[in-house]
Design an enzyme around this catalytic site. Structure first.
Site, mmCIF file in Angstrom:
data_model
loop_
_atom_site.group_PDB
_atom_site.id
_atom_site.type_symbol
_atom_site.label_atom_id
_atom_site.label_comp_id
_atom_site.label_asym_id
_atom_site.label_seq_id
_atom_site.Cartn_x
_atom_site.Cartn_y
_atom_site.Cartn_z
ATOM 1 N N TRP A 141 0.822 -1.211 0.000
ATOM 2 C CA TRP A 141 0.000 0.000 0.000
ATOM 3 C C TRP A 141 0.851 1.254 0.000
ATOM 4 C CZ3 TRP A 141 -4.340 -0.681 -2.065
ATOM 5 C CH2 TRP A 141 -5.083 -1.847 -1.846
ATOM 6 N N ASP A 172 -1.908 6.548 6.157
ATOM 7 C CA ASP A 172 -2.966 5.670 5.657
ATOM 8 C C ASP A 172 -3.267 4.680 6.782
ATOM 9 O OD1 ASP A 172 -4.535 3.759 4.470
ATOM 10 O OD2 ASP A 172 -3.160 3.325 2.814
ATOM 11 N N LYS A 205 -12.523 -1.850 6.158
ATOM 12 C CA LYS A 205 -11.827 -2.723 7.098
ATOM 13 C C LYS A 205 -12.406 -2.567 8.504
ATOM 14 C CE LYS A 205 -8.884 -2.991 3.538
ATOM 15 N NZ LYS A 205 -8.196 -2.068 2.644
HETATM 16 C C1 LIG Z 1 -7.557 -1.601 1.579
HETATM 17 C C2 LIG Z 1 -6.486 -0.605 1.662
HETATM 18 C C3 LIG Z 1 -6.358 0.433 0.720
HETATM 19 C C4 LIG Z 1 -7.249 0.542 -0.494
HETATM 20 O O1 LIG Z 1 -8.532 0.876 -0.188
HETATM 21 P P1 LIG Z 1 -9.613 1.120 -1.359
HETATM 22 O O2 LIG Z 1 -10.786 1.597 -0.589
HETATM 23 O O3 LIG Z 1 -9.817 -0.185 -2.046
HETATM 24 O O4 LIG Z 1 -9.071 2.152 -2.271
HETATM 25 C C5 LIG Z 1 -5.353 1.346 0.902
HETATM 26 N N1 LIG Z 1 -4.515 1.267 1.943
HETATM 27 C C6 LIG Z 1 -4.593 0.278 2.855
HETATM 28 C C7 LIG Z 1 -3.639 0.235 4.001
HETATM 29 C C8 LIG Z 1 -5.591 -0.688 2.749
HETATM 30 O O5 LIG Z 1 -5.681 -1.657 3.661
#
Ligand SMILES: *Cc1c(COP(=O)(O)O)cnc(C)c1O
Length: 359
Positions: free
Chosen positions: A102, A171, A195
């Site tokens: 990511w 993030d 999540k």
């Molecule tokens: C799932 C995830 C993403 C991507 O999320 P989307 O909503 O599919 O764009 C980005 N960063 C992390 C750490 C993730 O777990």
């Protein structure tokens, strides 16, 4: 009703109480005679929902009025682009730490529109750890430092966040609400909802308001944080259903004792799995102990030829989503807030049984 043990990485398990509440309000939300999906986003009823979601996030994370809380579309992935577009001014650079899939996606996106410097990368070590404080030296003139606080695929997390003079951006998609954070140490925190917060298709962005002074008037209106801050995330029609679910999740987290209580529960759940993995040669953890994620537990079988059979038998026994990400293989159990201790205990019992039969 047969509910599975859901260890999926995202979309992922939702709290049963939240699903039941949504079900009970599905046909008639708050006396409106409509479901939330049929309500105008400009209605009084929906305003109460989005206000409730925002105030829930503010209370749970201790977000002050110096920050805006935004509900945006495009998931966390659009944030990879919006952050540099909004907060890295022309001719300037931004710092990134490459801790895994990511974080490296965020780097790639930032490099498309300007200068981005990778201060440290774990790639050569198969992304098995987070850097130590002395390994990070921010550029003095960088616009911000970007990190991914929990790498969902690699299964590592920042146990302690770096101290920075420049704004820190994180993030937190796969760990928000699983640990208390001092929001004041961050310039911006963002998370895809699917999540720990609710359904997919929604990103929550917590941004220090003064940073919006950097935004260029030549940026498309929809891509500006200021557009969404000024309109209370109602510039266009937002993902009303997802915002409603986030509000219910906030209420559920609060009734469960708040973020600190979930931090404890998460540590307990993760320890059950890590202890089993560490106890026996049958299982193996590919990541450094100090960097282990408490949300996404990844492991291998010492005999990798048994992994497909493990995943298959687990699925037949009602354990869903244990296959590691296609880019790395192996096994991964995502144990977000909605995954119960009972589900983790049942998985541990299944693993012990599998080891007895195959070890
Ligand atoms: C799932 C995830 C993403 C991507 O999320 P989307 O909503 O599919 O764009 C980005 N960063 C992390 C750490 C993730 O777990």
């Amino acid at each position: 009703m047969a509910r599975v043990h859901n260890f999926s990485a995202g979309p992922s398990a939702m709290p049963l109480a939240v699903l039941e509440k949504a079900q009970s309000e599905m046909l008639d939300l708050a006396g409106s005679g409509m479901s939330v999906m049929e309500l105008s986003h400009r209605s009084r009823e929906f305003q109460a929902i989005i206000d409730g979601a925002e105030s829930g996030i503010r209370r749970l994370l201790g977000v002050s009025e110096d920050y805006a809380v935004l509900f945006l579309q495009g998931g966390a992935s659009l944030q990879f682009a919006m952050i540099p577009l909004n907060l890295r001014r022309p001719g300037k650079s931004a710092d990134y730490v490459d801790t895994g899939s990511w974080a490296s996606k965020a780097v790639k996106e930032a490099k498309l529109t300007g200068a981005a410097k990778v201060l440290w990368s774990g790639k050569a070590d198969n992304y098995s750890r987070i850097p130590r404080a002395e390994e990070l030296k921010c550029s003095p003139d960088a616009e911000y430092l970007h990190i991914c606080s929990n790498e969902t695929i690699g299964g590592i997390r920042w146990t302690r966040f770096p101290e920075t003079k420049i704004p820190l951006i994180a993030d937190m998609s796969s760990e928000i609400f699983s640990r208390p954070v001092d929001v004041n140490k961050f310039g911006l925190i963002y998370a895809g909802a699917q999540k720990n917060l609710g359904p997919s298709g929604l990103a929550v962005v917590i941004i220090r308001k003064d940073l919006m002074g950097r935004i260029s008037g030549s940026l498309p209106v929809f891509l500006r944080y200021s557009t969404h801050a000024e309109s209370g995330s109602l510039y266009n029609t937002p993902n009303t259903w997802a915002i409603y679910m986030v509000k219910l999740v906030c209420e559920w987290v609060e009734s469960g004792g708040g973020v600190a209580a979930f931090e404890k529960k998460s540590a307990e759940k993760a320890a059950l799995l890590y202890n089993l993995i560490d106890e026996s040669e049958f299982w193996r953890s590919p990541v450094e102990k100090e960097s282990r994620s408490v949300m996404n537990v990844v492991w291998r079988l010492s005999r990798e030829d048994l992994e497909d059979g493990f995943i298959k038998q687990a699925k037949e026994a009602g354990f869903i989503g244990l296959k590691g990400h296609r880019s790395v293989g192996g096994i991964r159990a995502s144990i977000y807030n909605a995954v119960t201790l009972e589900s983790v205990e049942a998985l541990v019992a299944f693993m012990k049984d599998f080891e007895r039969k195959n070890g």
